[in-house]
Design a protein around this motif. Sequence first.
Motif, short mmCIF file in Angstrom:
data_model
loop_
_atom_site.label_atom_id
_atom_site.label_comp_id
_atom_site.label_asym_id
_atom_site.label_seq_id
_atom_site.Cartn_x
_atom_site.Cartn_y
_atom_site.Cartn_z
N GLN A 52 -44.67 72.82 2.66
CA GLN A 52 -45.52 73.72 3.48
C GLN A 52 -44.82 75.08 3.57
N VAL A 53 -43.48 75.02 3.62
CA VAL A 53 -42.69 76.25 3.74
C VAL A 53 -42.39 76.82 2.34
N TYR B 5 -44.22 75.39 11.75
CA TYR B 5 -43.20 75.76 10.76
C TYR B 5 -41.87 75.06 11.05
N PHE B 6 -41.31 75.28 12.22
CA PHE B 6 -40.02 74.66 12.58
C PHE B 6 -40.27 73.28 13.19
N GLU C 12 -29.60 76.01 20.36
CA GLU C 12 -30.43 74.96 20.95
C GLU C 12 -30.23 74.82 22.47
N THR C 13 -29.42 75.68 23.06
CA THR C 13 -29.18 75.53 24.51
C THR C 13 -30.46 75.78 25.32
N GLU C 14 -30.56 75.13 26.48
CA GLU C 14 -31.70 75.43 27.37
C GLU C 14 -31.24 76.32 28.52
N ASN C 15 -29.96 76.65 28.45
CA ASN C 15 -29.36 77.46 29.51
C ASN C 15 -29.37 78.93 29.07
N ASN D 6 -34.03 72.55 10.32
CA ASN D 6 -35.32 72.76 10.98
C ASN D 6 -36.50 72.67 10.03
N ILE D 7 -36.22 72.55 8.72
CA ILE D 7 -37.32 72.64 7.76
C ILE D 7 -37.39 71.39 6.86
N ASN D 8 -36.35 71.16 6.06
CA ASN D 8 -36.37 70.04 5.11
C ASN D 8 -35.90 68.75 5.77
#
Length: 369
Positions: free
Chosen positions: A54-55, A328-329, A266-269, A29-31
């Motif tokens: 940035q982080v 950030y993410f 990462e689920t949307e459920n 999520n960052i690099n």
Amino acid sequence: MELDFLVNIASQFKPDRQILEVQEFGNGNINKTFRVSLDASEERYFILQRINTQVFSQPELVMQNMRVFCDRAPENLQKINLEPDRRWEIPSILLTQKGQEYWRDREGGFWRAIRFIEGQTYDIITNSQQAKEVGYGLGLFHTLLSNIPCEELADTLEGFHILPRYLEQYDRILEKTSPSTTAEVKYTLQFVENRRHWATILEDAKQLGKLPLRPIHGDPKVNNVMMDASTGQAIAMVDLDTIKPGLVHYDIGDCLRSGCNLLGEETENWDEVSFNTDLCQAILQGYLSMAQSFLTENDYAYLYDSIRAIAFELGLRFFSDYLAGNVYFKVKYPEHNLNRAMVQFKLVESIERQESIIRDLIQECLSDN
Ligand code: GN1
Ligand code: MG
């Protein structure tokens, strides 16, 4: 990023090899992470990463901490009696032609390279055997870190995992924004309000001297535990960017909040998200088989709180970043961080509902080990 540009950077670390391919790798999520393929019969790959400055505003210090670990870990590993059929790998830093641990591109980008470890990582673990291995991996890693004095490690990310600081940041962001009033946003705002009173729990224990600072990994979610594809054994902890002083509870909490969520972060459920206590038990069994030698009574007393706190913290960080405009993410769509926050908060609710079961199984794991 253009291929020529990437090949040029990759060749700073392997000037004598022909570079066949540079491919994006993993889902950090960052690099930015790439796998570089070389024209070679052995050591055919290496990992190339651009650190998000940035982080990590002082990326040299990130490398310094990694170096401290990579230098000390091999002798520590030798002192551990690994089972005869078990291998454990320690990542190593590749140097540039000039013997440097990183390369700056013409725009100031900060690049570093790491030896590739052959293995498998999972965003979601599904059975107790894998869970036990994940816990074992973290326990072994903590053992390798345990005799490194905190004074030798720089604070590369101030405030990392300090929940009261994230709440202060959140409050500052809220003052400057007028969030939309969708059902999800209302839920998350209320969720934070209902829990801010206990958010100091780990930091209070630290202040009172109940929980000591120790060197930690900082980001031991399940997909940072590398497994051997054929034996299923844990063989390495990767992503060493956040090694620094902290509470082992941040690590234990992070490992459990990621390992016991069968739908993944990462689920949307999110309504279906729950905390799986069987996997929790297996992770703890694996972890304690290594870590019981250095944990104290006070450490055990805060294990439950660490799971709840780190899931809450991550949800809060995602939600704050959504409110701040996703700075950030990395995100794939504007509500991505809001959705991620929903997942973590539903996980927190599930943890809270099962508090007594989780506390009991922690006790059980302690008496078994
Ligand atoms: C970030 O980039 P990645 O995936 O290694 C974050 C962790 C979070 C994680 C959630 C330095 O790690 O704290 O737990 O996302 N790393 C940093 O997936 O903030
Ligand atoms: Mg990371």
